[in-house]
Design a protein around this motif. Structure first.
Motif, PDB file in Angstrom:
ATOM      1  N   GLY A 116      18.237 -10.293  87.411  1.00  0.00           N
ATOM      2  CA  GLY A 116      19.490  -9.657  87.777  1.00  0.00           C
ATOM      3  C   GLY A 116      19.545  -9.317  89.251  1.00  0.00           C
ATOM      4  N   ALA A 117      20.775  -9.155  89.744  1.00  0.00           N
ATOM      5  CA  ALA A 117      20.995  -8.761  91.134  1.00  0.00           C
ATOM      6  C   ALA A 117      22.172  -7.800  91.190  1.00  0.00           C
ATOM      7  N   PHE A 118      22.127  -6.908  92.164  1.00  0.00           N
ATOM      8  CA  PHE A 118      23.176  -5.905  92.371  1.00  0.00           C
ATOM      9  C   PHE A 118      23.562  -5.869  93.842  1.00  0.00           C
ATOM     10  N   ILE A 119      24.834  -5.860  94.115  1.00  0.00           N
ATOM     11  CA  ILE A 119      25.349  -5.593  95.460  1.00  0.00           C
ATOM     12  C   ILE A 119      26.472  -4.572  95.314  1.00  0.00           C
ATOM     13  N   HIS A 120      26.372  -3.489  96.054  1.00  0.00           N
ATOM     14  CA  HIS A 120      27.367  -2.426  95.955  1.00  0.00           C
ATOM     15  C   HIS A 120      28.753  -2.947  96.342  1.00  0.00           C
ATOM     16  N   GLU A 121      29.754  -2.429  95.659  1.00  0.00           N
ATOM     17  CA  GLU A 121      31.120  -2.909  95.867  1.00  0.00           C
ATOM     18  C   GLU A 121      31.605  -2.718  97.303  1.00  0.00           C
ATOM     19  N   LYS A 122      31.014  -1.791  98.045  1.00  0.00           N
ATOM     20  CA  LYS A 122      31.456  -1.555  99.425  1.00  0.00           C
ATOM     21  C   LYS A 122      31.200  -2.760 100.324  1.00  0.00           C
TER      22      LYS A 122
ATOM     23  N   MET B 276      24.348  -4.998  81.007  1.00  0.00           N
ATOM     24  CA  MET B 276      23.321  -4.860  82.035  1.00  0.00           C
ATOM     25  C   MET B 276      23.692  -3.763  83.025  1.00  0.00           C
ATOM     26  N   ALA B 277      24.977  -3.692  83.369  1.00  0.00           N
ATOM     27  CA  ALA B 277      25.436  -2.690  84.331  1.00  0.00           C
ATOM     28  C   ALA B 277      25.175  -1.275  83.827  1.00  0.00           C
ATOM     29  N   LYS B 278      25.306  -1.053  82.526  1.00  0.00           N
ATOM     30  CA  LYS B 278      25.028   0.267  81.960  1.00  0.00           C
ATOM     31  C   LYS B 278      23.567   0.655  82.155  1.00  0.00           C
ATOM     32  N   VAL B 279      22.676  -0.312  82.064  1.00  0.00           N
ATOM     33  CA  VAL B 279      21.246  -0.038  82.169  1.00  0.00           C
ATOM     34  C   VAL B 279      20.853   0.335  83.596  1.00  0.00           C
ATOM     35  N   VAL B 280      21.539  -0.244  84.588  1.00  0.00           N
ATOM     36  CA  VAL B 280      21.158   0.006  85.981  1.00  0.00           C
ATOM     37  C   VAL B 280      22.102   0.972  86.690  1.00  0.00           C
ATOM     38  N   GLY B 281      23.097   1.496  85.986  1.00  0.00           N
ATOM     39  CA  GLY B 281      24.008   2.451  86.600  1.00  0.00           C
ATOM     40  C   GLY B 281      24.900   1.818  87.644  1.00  0.00           C
ATOM     41  N   ALA B 282      25.572   0.747  87.264  1.00  0.00           N
ATOM     42  CA  ALA B 282      26.420   0.008  88.205  1.00  0.00           C
ATOM     43  C   ALA B 282      27.748  -0.338  87.536  1.00  0.00           C
ATOM     44  N   LYS B 283      28.687  -0.814  88.338  1.00  0.00           N
ATOM     45  CA  LYS B 283      29.910  -1.381  87.797  1.00  0.00           C
ATOM     46  C   LYS B 283      29.633  -2.834  87.418  1.00  0.00           C
ATOM     47  N   PRO B 284      30.263  -3.349  86.358  1.00  0.00           N
ATOM     48  CA  PRO B 284      29.988  -4.727  85.934  1.00  0.00           C
ATOM     49  C   PRO B 284      30.163  -5.750  87.044  1.00  0.00           C
ATOM     50  N   GLU B 285      31.164  -5.555  87.903  1.00  0.00           N
ATOM     51  CA  GLU B 285      31.408  -6.516  88.968  1.00  0.00           C
ATOM     52  C   GLU B 285      30.363  -6.439  90.083  1.00  0.00           C
ATOM     53  N   GLU B 286      29.477  -5.433  90.025  1.00  0.00           N
ATOM     54  CA  GLU B 286      28.403  -5.309  91.013  1.00  0.00           C
ATOM     55  C   GLU B 286      27.113  -5.989  90.554  1.00  0.00           C
ATOM     56  N   VAL B 287      27.114  -6.550  89.352  1.00  0.00           N
ATOM     57  CA  VAL B 287      25.902  -7.101  88.739  1.00  0.00           C
ATOM     58  C   VAL B 287      26.086  -8.582  88.416  1.00  0.00           C
ATOM     59  N   ALA B 288      25.073  -9.363  88.724  1.00  0.00           N
ATOM     60  CA  ALA B 288      25.040 -10.771  88.321  1.00  0.00           C
ATOM     61  C   ALA B 288      23.707 -11.055  87.652  1.00  0.00           C
ATOM     62  N   LEU B 289      23.752 -11.846  86.591  1.00  0.00           N
ATOM     63  CA  LEU B 289      22.539 -12.293  85.901  1.00  0.00           C
ATOM     64  C   LEU B 289      22.313 -13.750  86.283  1.00  0.00           C
ATOM     65  N   MET B 290      21.198 -14.005  86.959  1.00  0.00           N
ATOM     66  CA  MET B 290      20.990 -15.346  87.500  1.00  0.00           C
ATOM     67  C   MET B 290      19.555 -15.499  87.989  1.00  0.00           C
ATOM     68  N   ASN B 291      19.074 -16.725  87.990  1.00  0.00           N
ATOM     69  CA  ASN B 291      17.825 -17.094  88.668  1.00  0.00           C
ATOM     70  C   ASN B 291      16.629 -16.279  88.178  1.00  0.00           C
ATOM     71  N   GLY B 292      15.596 -16.214  89.045  1.00  0.00           N
ATOM     72  CA  GLY B 292      14.440 -15.371  88.836  1.00  0.00           C
ATOM     73  C   GLY B 292      14.425 -14.294  89.902  1.00  0.00           C
ATOM     74  N   LEU B 293      13.574 -13.315  89.733  1.00  0.00           N
ATOM     75  CA  LEU B 293      13.542 -12.161  90.632  1.00  0.00           C
ATOM     76  C   LEU B 293      13.363 -12.558  92.094  1.00  0.00           C
ATOM     77  N   THR B 294      12.364 -13.369  92.395  1.00  0.00           N
ATOM     78  CA  THR B 294      12.071 -13.676  93.794  1.00  0.00           C
ATOM     79  C   THR B 294      13.166 -14.544  94.410  1.00  0.00           C
ATOM     80  N   VAL B 295      13.762 -15.424  93.630  1.00  0.00           N
ATOM     81  CA  VAL B 295      14.900 -16.202  94.127  1.00  0.00           C
ATOM     82  C   VAL B 295      16.029 -15.264  94.532  1.00  0.00           C
TER      83      VAL B 295
END
Length: 464
Positions: free
Chosen positions: A287-293, A120-139
């Motif tokens: 999916g959700a993304f939070i930058h490592e910073k 998933m991280a490859k698809v959104v241009g992120a590091k794996p630890e910046e991505v979580a697969l969970m819930n639904g979009l609005t949640v």
């Protein structure tokens, strides 16, 4: 010289036509593109509904044995062929080993989604630890806003586009109310200029610069669902952060469509569904993304057991050992039957790159635009001929694969006639038909065929 690398879509189309000694509108051009499409084999990884299988098809108007023209991946992607196999594996595991399935098998239920986050991280241009697969979009959007939206009297606004997708609008409105503020003063909208259909990047940036001192969060779409406009996320992120704002994006229509670089652009947070261009099925795992910073700077407002470190989770101490970054936002275990279709799709994405998909997409959608303008542009010489207006930006850098079309004829009549003829696309109120040739599985011949069918649909609509 590779003709497919010979310039803009228009230039490529006309050079190929010259090479073939045919009209740019000839089917030969589409066949040439398909023959030279390095990604054409990916189409075989998906199940296409037949025309006869669509409940809206009129078989007196069109043959039913061929694949439908599926241009609605912006709403629901096609089913990858491995979905049934993977779901059957989990049903068998449940039936035969029961609770042991939590820690056994090819996708142990206790961490099955974790094994997909690299893909998933490859698809959104992120590091794996910046991505979580969970819930639904609005949640996920609510969870992220609870953490990043911390309004104070002098900085309490959330900036979003006018006519944002309803879920985004409702989530923002409710988060503002939850913090004791008034949406009428805390929701700040950016609108197109009078007479224009889409937003200008400079207008978004100027709004941020003018209002930035009062904006807590800039929250826009990656791709606007109605117009199909791809926002310049890098520029917007920089502008917002220069004003001290957090910047987040709803990437529902961008993920698997645009070549995203969430990490490199420094986006603070993002969320997305996976059932559109990522083909995970209706209601698929989001999916959700939070930058490592932000690992040590922004913490989740809500905690759940699945946010606890997996290594110590089952010690049941009730003392939170919070996972860092976005992983700490997990609340509960993910439904494995939703993990299965997402795995099947992400494995297909892993056979290529977003860069290559995007390259094909620019030409594929450019080909659709070229044919639409050739046949259905408004002409003064024939004011009574049905015409099509494309509200999506013509600059490929400002759109994904979707074109949003309005017609000189009643939109519902055109939509109905297309459906009768085996076209799967969708209509959005008040007056747009959304057409999305998806590079992962659509062909140039699909586009050429659509243009032919559209002619018949417009002719039938005009008679009515």
């Amino acid at each position: 010289m590779d003709l497919l690398d010979a310039g803009s879509p228009r230039e490529v189309i006309e050079k190929v036509a010259k090479h073939l000694d045919c009209s740019p509108t000839s089917r030969e051009v589409a066949e040439y593109f398909d023959k030279n499409d390095k990604l054409r084999h990916l189409r075989q990884e998906f199940l296409f509904p037949k025309v006869a299988q669509l409940p809206t098809s009129d078989l007196s108007l069109v043959g039913g044995s061929e694949d439908c023209i599926y241009f609605v991946g912006n709403s629901l992607g096609l089913q990858p062929k491995n979905v049934k196999k993977y779901i059957d594996e989990e049903l068998k595991k449940w039936a035969t080993i029961g609770a042991h399935g939590h820690v056994m098998g090819s996708r142990p239920w206790a961490w099955a989604e974790n094994d997909l986050e690299d893909l998933m991280a490859k698809v959104v241009g992120a590091k794996p630890e910046e991505v979580a697969l969970m819930n639904g979009l609005t949640v996920n959007l609510h969870l992220l806003l609870l953490a990043f939206y911390q309004p104070i009297a002098t900085r309490h606004k959330i900036l979003l586009e006018d006519k944002a997708f309803p879920s985004d609008h409702y989530a923002v409105e409710s988060q503002i109310r939850l913090r004791g503020f008034d949406p009428s003063t805390s929701m700040l909208f950016v609108k197109p200029r009078p007479g224009e259909d889409t937003l200008r990047t400079e207008d978004i940036v100027s709004t941020i610069e003018r209002e930035g001192h009062s904006i807590a969060v800039v929250m826009l779409s990656g791709v606007q669902y109605y117009t199909g406009q791809l926002f310049n996320m890098e520029v917007i992120t920089k502008a917002g952060q220069n004003q001290g704002c957090y910047v987040g994006f709803d990437c529902a229509h961008a993920v698997g469509n645009a070549d995203l670089r969430l990490h490199d652009w420094g986006v603070d947070f993002a969320c997305w569904c996976t059932y559109k261009y990522v083909n995970s099925g209706a209601g698929g795992l989001a999916g959700a993304f939070i930058h490592e910073k932000h690992v040590d700077r922004v913490k989740p407002a809500l905690l759940g057991w699945w946010g606890h470190n997996l290594k110590t989770r089952f010690q049941m101490t009730n003392e939170m050992d919070l996972q860092p970054g976005v992983n700490g936002y997990r609340l509960s275990n993910q439904p494995v039957l939703l993990v299965c279709p997402l795995q099947a799709s992400l494995e297909i994405f892993n056979q290529t790159t977003m860069k290559d998909l995007r390259k094909k997409s620019i030409l594929l959608t450019g080909y659709l635009e070229y044919l639409l303008k050739h046949y259905y542009s408004k002409k003064a010489s024939d004011p009574h001929k049905p015409c099509v207006h494309i509200i999506t930006p013509s600059n490929p850098a400002e759109r994904g694969c979707q074109l949003s079309l309005s017609f000189s004829l009643p939109i519902r009549a055109v939509f109905k006639e297309l459906e009768k003829r085996g076209v799967a696309c969708d209509m959005r109120e008040p007056n747009v038909l959304r057409v999305a040739p998806v590079p992962l599985y659509n062909s140039f011949s699909d586009v050429h065929r659509f243009i032919t069918v559209l002619g018949s649909a417009l002719a039938a609509s005009n008679k009515d």
